[in-house]
Write a protein that holds these residues in place. Structure first.
Motif, PDB file in Angstrom:
ATOM      1  N   HIS A 138      62.912  18.607  17.111  1.00  0.00           N
ATOM      2  CA  HIS A 138      62.613  19.269  16.412  1.00  0.00           C
ATOM      3  C   HIS A 138      61.171  19.039  15.528  1.00  0.00           C
ATOM      4  O   HIS A 138      60.971  20.155  14.924  1.00  0.00           O
ATOM      5  CB  HIS A 138      63.730  19.801  15.274  1.00  0.00           C
ATOM      6  CG  HIS A 138      64.180  18.582  14.534  1.00  0.00           C
ATOM      7  ND1 HIS A 138      65.042  17.531  14.846  1.00  0.00           N
ATOM      8  CD2 HIS A 138      63.638  18.083  13.353  1.00  0.00           C
ATOM      9  CE1 HIS A 138      65.400  16.593  14.018  1.00  0.00           C
ATOM     10  NE2 HIS A 138      64.343  16.858  13.072  1.00  0.00           N
TER      11      HIS A 138
ATOM     12  N   LYS B 284      64.139  17.063   7.740  1.00  0.00           N
ATOM     13  CA  LYS B 284      65.370  17.515   6.852  1.00  0.00           C
ATOM     14  C   LYS B 284      65.847  15.934   6.693  1.00  0.00           C
ATOM     15  O   LYS B 284      66.022  15.002   7.429  1.00  0.00           O
ATOM     16  CB  LYS B 284      66.239  18.477   7.333  1.00  0.00           C
ATOM     17  CG  LYS B 284      66.081  19.682   7.185  1.00  0.00           C
ATOM     18  CD  LYS B 284      67.050  20.576   7.574  1.00  0.00           C
ATOM     19  CE  LYS B 284      68.465  20.519   7.264  1.00  0.00           C
ATOM     20  NZ  LYS B 284      68.664  20.468   5.858  1.00  0.00           N
TER      21      LYS B 284
ATOM     22  N   TRP C 181      69.660  24.320   8.699  1.00  0.00           N
ATOM     23  CA  TRP C 181      68.612  24.598   9.820  1.00  0.00           C
ATOM     24  C   TRP C 181      68.532  26.362   9.827  1.00  0.00           C
ATOM     25  O   TRP C 181      69.305  26.763   9.436  1.00  0.00           O
ATOM     26  CB  TRP C 181      69.333  23.923  10.980  1.00  0.00           C
ATOM     27  CG  TRP C 181      69.313  22.485  10.881  1.00  0.00           C
ATOM     28  CD1 TRP C 181      70.447  21.564  10.670  1.00  0.00           C
ATOM     29  CD2 TRP C 181      68.078  21.604  11.104  1.00  0.00           C
ATOM     30  NE1 TRP C 181      70.209  20.534  10.857  1.00  0.00           N
ATOM     31  CE2 TRP C 181      68.817  20.247  10.943  1.00  0.00           C
ATOM     32  CE3 TRP C 181      66.912  21.525  11.597  1.00  0.00           C
ATOM     33  CZ2 TRP C 181      67.971  18.964  11.236  1.00  0.00           C
ATOM     34  CZ3 TRP C 181      66.139  20.610  11.691  1.00  0.00           C
ATOM     35  CH2 TRP C 181      66.693  19.238  11.468  1.00  0.00           C
ATOM     36  N   ASN C 182      67.411  26.360  10.785  1.00  0.00           N
ATOM     37  CA  ASN C 182      67.170  27.813  11.010  1.00  0.00           C
ATOM     38  C   ASN C 182      67.898  27.851  12.303  1.00  0.00           C
ATOM     39  O   ASN C 182      67.119  27.379  13.595  1.00  0.00           O
ATOM     40  CB  ASN C 182      65.512  28.105  10.757  1.00  0.00           C
ATOM     41  CG  ASN C 182      65.195  29.474  11.281  1.00  0.00           C
ATOM     42  OD1 ASN C 182      66.243  30.175  11.644  1.00  0.00           O
ATOM     43  ND2 ASN C 182      64.002  29.748  11.746  1.00  0.00           N
ATOM     44  N   TRP C 183      68.801  28.585  12.484  1.00  0.00           N
ATOM     45  CA  TRP C 183      69.452  28.782  13.926  1.00  0.00           C
ATOM     46  C   TRP C 183      69.066  30.255  14.717  1.00  0.00           C
ATOM     47  O   TRP C 183      69.904  30.638  15.391  1.00  0.00           O
ATOM     48  CB  TRP C 183      70.907  28.733  13.652  1.00  0.00           C
ATOM     49  CG  TRP C 183      71.444  27.310  13.138  1.00  0.00           C
ATOM     50  CD1 TRP C 183      71.609  26.781  12.212  1.00  0.00           C
ATOM     51  CD2 TRP C 183      71.760  26.420  14.403  1.00  0.00           C
ATOM     52  NE1 TRP C 183      72.034  25.464  12.119  1.00  0.00           N
ATOM     53  CE2 TRP C 183      71.922  25.194  13.492  1.00  0.00           C
ATOM     54  CE3 TRP C 183      71.595  26.055  15.724  1.00  0.00           C
ATOM     55  CZ2 TRP C 183      72.325  24.053  14.087  1.00  0.00           C
ATOM     56  CZ3 TRP C 183      71.964  24.989  16.186  1.00  0.00           C
ATOM     57  CH2 TRP C 183      72.408  23.677  15.359  1.00  0.00           C
ATOM     58  N   ALA C 184      68.049  31.032  14.307  1.00  0.00           N
ATOM     59  CA  ALA C 184      67.638  32.224  14.741  1.00  0.00           C
ATOM     60  C   ALA C 184      67.476  32.292  16.288  1.00  0.00           C
ATOM     61  O   ALA C 184      67.833  33.116  16.702  1.00  0.00           O
ATOM     62  CB  ALA C 184      66.338  32.754  13.913  1.00  0.00           C
ATOM     63  N   THR C 185      67.170  30.965  16.666  1.00  0.00           N
ATOM     64  CA  THR C 185      66.748  31.007  18.282  1.00  0.00           C
ATOM     65  C   THR C 185      68.101  30.458  19.024  1.00  0.00           C
ATOM     66  O   THR C 185      67.984  30.338  20.106  1.00  0.00           O
ATOM     67  CB  THR C 185      65.540  30.322  18.311  1.00  0.00           C
ATOM     68  OG1 THR C 185      65.664  28.845  18.028  1.00  0.00           O
ATOM     69  CG2 THR C 185      64.353  30.789  17.823  1.00  0.00           C
TER      70      THR C 185
ATOM     71  N   ASN D  67      68.573  24.503  16.439  1.00  0.00           N
ATOM     72  CA  ASN D  67      68.086  23.868  15.219  1.00  0.00           C
ATOM     73  C   ASN D  67      66.675  24.004  15.141  1.00  0.00           C
ATOM     74  O   ASN D  67      66.210  23.264  16.070  1.00  0.00           O
ATOM     75  CB  ASN D  67      68.920  22.670  14.892  1.00  0.00           C
ATOM     76  CG  ASN D  67      68.422  21.564  15.785  1.00  0.00           C
ATOM     77  OD1 ASN D  67      68.645  21.654  17.041  1.00  0.00           O
ATOM     78  ND2 ASN D  67      67.893  20.494  15.171  1.00  0.00           N
ATOM     79  N   ARG D  68      66.000  24.543  14.360  1.00  0.00           N
ATOM     80  CA  ARG D  68      64.620  24.332  13.971  1.00  0.00           C
ATOM     81  C   ARG D  68      64.393  24.255  12.508  1.00  0.00           C
ATOM     82  O   ARG D  68      65.354  24.532  11.726  1.00  0.00           O
ATOM     83  CB  ARG D  68      63.790  25.867  14.298  1.00  0.00           C
ATOM     84  CG  ARG D  68      64.041  26.104  15.859  1.00  0.00           C
ATOM     85  CD  ARG D  68      63.417  27.536  16.020  1.00  0.00           C
ATOM     86  NE  ARG D  68      61.949  27.324  16.081  1.00  0.00           N
ATOM     87  CZ  ARG D  68      61.002  28.119  16.222  1.00  0.00           C
ATOM     88  NH1 ARG D  68      61.439  29.460  16.672  1.00  0.00           N
ATOM     89  NH2 ARG D  68      59.547  28.304  16.118  1.00  0.00           N
ATOM     90  N   CYS D  69      63.069  23.712  12.120  1.00  0.00           N
ATOM     91  CA  CYS D  69      62.885  23.479  10.647  1.00  0.00           C
ATOM     92  C   CYS D  69      63.063  24.658   9.753  1.00  0.00           C
ATOM     93  O   CYS D  69      62.550  25.559  10.156  1.00  0.00           O
ATOM     94  CB  CYS D  69      61.724  22.681  10.642  1.00  0.00           C
ATOM     95  SG  CYS D  69      61.764  21.199  11.207  1.00  0.00           S
ATOM     96  N   PRO D  70      63.641  24.640   8.649  1.00  0.00           N
ATOM     97  CA  PRO D  70      63.536  25.778   7.805  1.00  0.00           C
ATOM     98  C   PRO D  70      62.106  26.248   7.356  1.00  0.00           C
ATOM     99  O   PRO D  70      61.199  25.299   7.464  1.00  0.00           O
ATOM    100  CB  PRO D  70      64.113  25.311   6.533  1.00  0.00           C
ATOM    101  CG  PRO D  70      65.098  23.966   6.833  1.00  0.00           C
ATOM    102  CD  PRO D  70      64.363  23.441   7.990  1.00  0.00           C
ATOM    103  N   TRP D  71      61.955  27.315   7.177  1.00  0.00           N
ATOM    104  CA  TRP D  71      60.596  27.981   6.888  1.00  0.00           C
ATOM    105  C   TRP D  71      60.150  27.131   5.457  1.00  0.00           C
ATOM    106  O   TRP D  71      60.748  27.169   4.738  1.00  0.00           O
ATOM    107  CB  TRP D  71      60.720  29.304   6.318  1.00  0.00           C
ATOM    108  CG  TRP D  71      60.969  30.116   7.586  1.00  0.00           C
ATOM    109  CD1 TRP D  71      62.054  31.056   7.851  1.00  0.00           C
ATOM    110  CD2 TRP D  71      59.957  30.385   8.602  1.00  0.00           C
ATOM    111  NE1 TRP D  71      62.104  31.422   9.041  1.00  0.00           N
ATOM    112  CE2 TRP D  71      60.740  31.369   9.746  1.00  0.00           C
ATOM    113  CE3 TRP D  71      58.851  30.014   8.946  1.00  0.00           C
ATOM    114  CZ2 TRP D  71      59.996  31.852  10.813  1.00  0.00           C
ATOM    115  CZ3 TRP D  71      58.305  30.798  10.252  1.00  0.00           C
ATOM    116  CH2 TRP D  71      58.839  31.499  10.959  1.00  0.00           C
TER     117      TRP D  71
END
Length: 362
Positions: free
Chosen positions: A172, A237, A244-248, A251-255
């Motif tokens: 990530h 993190k 986490w940012n799970w929009a995709t 897990n991606r780093c939060p804004w």
């Protein structure tokens, strides 16, 4: 003279006649036509039936034959006797059923009697319901192949950069160095495969698992080496369990969060082990081989050292006053009622109901 009458007067029976003939000069004797005889007192004329029409023989006659009861009367008398003395079960059938229930009871009794903290699997997303041997586990998970809570497919997925297990991406913040990633693979193998984490299994309030591990004492060398090999890797993190940012879908780093070296996010080895999975591990000052800490790495040829560690902490947990006052665990509670139920069924077959025992009342 009429021939018929003359025959009767002369004492000769008419052919086919069915009545007695008196013999002149002898009034104490009586003669009957063929197939007839007089009754015991001489007052009743009886006609004999053909032998084929007679009742079938009932065995040899005895002086006590007239005192013997008929089948219906014997059955009624037997029922009366059973009500007075008590019915008894058929021994062979009762023993056979009791043996069958005893055989079925053995595994349940063993399950109820074993320590629920030892040799168990978590109730989680990919764990087996019970530990057991696996023919082959992939690479770093292979030390657990003799007794594992994971399947071969789970062990394979644990080695991928982004697997279907949790859709978690190690990369990530750029590509994770292999020397660092091997510790996370080993951590995943321990979590998914080990049957020796029972003393630290706790209930989890989560949609994807009902149980988790908490405060597993990880050996000092395992924590130190993990931190040393990952200190230059990047992450954004401290707690990898949440946030986490799970929009995709992964897990991606939060804004707004920046990628930094591990040594900045986790200044000490203790910080890495205790914080990265929200308290799943605790940093133990004990060394490998002490029997007081869980090892992520071990040589399976020398046996699994975590078996003895789990036994030690299970004993400590059982001996603590808090454990003595705590309610029975769900694992033991599920097994005990089934074992007791079968035991009661076996006893019910061996013992007749109270009302049917000798001396019992109906």
């Amino acid at each position: 003279m009429c021939p018929g009458r003359g025959s009767a007067l002369l004492g000769q029976p008419r052919p086919g006649a069915n009545f007695p003939v008196l013999v002149p000069g002898d009034q104490t004797r009586q003669r009957t036509a063929p197939g007839q005889h007089w009754g015991q007192e001489g007052h009743q004329l009886l006609t004999e039936r053909d032998p084929a029409e007679r009742d079938p023989p009932r065995g040899p006659q005895s002086p006590w034959s007239r005192f013997q009861k008929g089948p219906e009367e014997q059955t009624a008398r037997a029922h009366t006797k059973s009500r007075k003395l008590g019915a008894r079960p058929v021994p062979g059938m009762a023993v056979a059923l009791a043996v069958a229930l005893a055989v079925a009871l053995v595994p349940l009794a063993a399950e109820a009697g074993k320590d629920p903290l030892l040799n168990v699997c978590m109730d989680a997303k990919h764990h087996k319901s019970q530990p057991g041997p696996e023919g082959k586990l992939y690479e770093q998970c292979s030390p657990w192949k003799d007794n594992a809570c994971c399947t071969a497919n789970t062990s394979l997925e644990a080695h991928k950069d982004q697997s279907y297990l949790y859709n978690f991406n190690w990369n990530h913040c750029g590509v994770m160095p292999p020397k660092c990633k091997r510790h996370f693979i080993q951590d995943t193998c321990l979590y998914e495969c080990s049957p020796n984490l029972g003393p630290w299994i706790e209930q989890a309030d989560s949609s994807w698992r009902r149980e988790r591990i908490l405060h597993v004492p990880l050996c000092r060398e395992d924590c130190e080496q993990w931190w040393h090999d990952c200190k230059d890797a990047l992450t954004c993190k401290e707690n990898w369990h949440q946030g986490w940012n799970w929009a995709t879908g992964t897990n991606r780093c939060p804004w707004g969060s920046a990628c930094r070296p591990f040594r900045q996010v986790f200044p000490r080895a203790r910080d890495l082990c205790e914080k990265i999975w929200s308290g799943s591990f605790s940093y133990s000052p004990e060394p490998r081989g002490s029997g007081r800490c869980i090892q992520m790495w071990f040589d399976p040829a020398q046996g699994n050292p975590n078996v003895a560690v789990a036994e030690y902490y299970a004993w400590r947990r059982r001996s603590s006053p808090a454990h003595a006052a705590a309610p029975q665990s769900d694992r033991a509670a599920r097994a005990l009622p089934r074992a007791m139920l079968l035991l009661l069924l076996a006893l019910a077959l061996l013992l007749p109901p109270e009302g049917l025992r000798p001396g019992g009342s109906l």
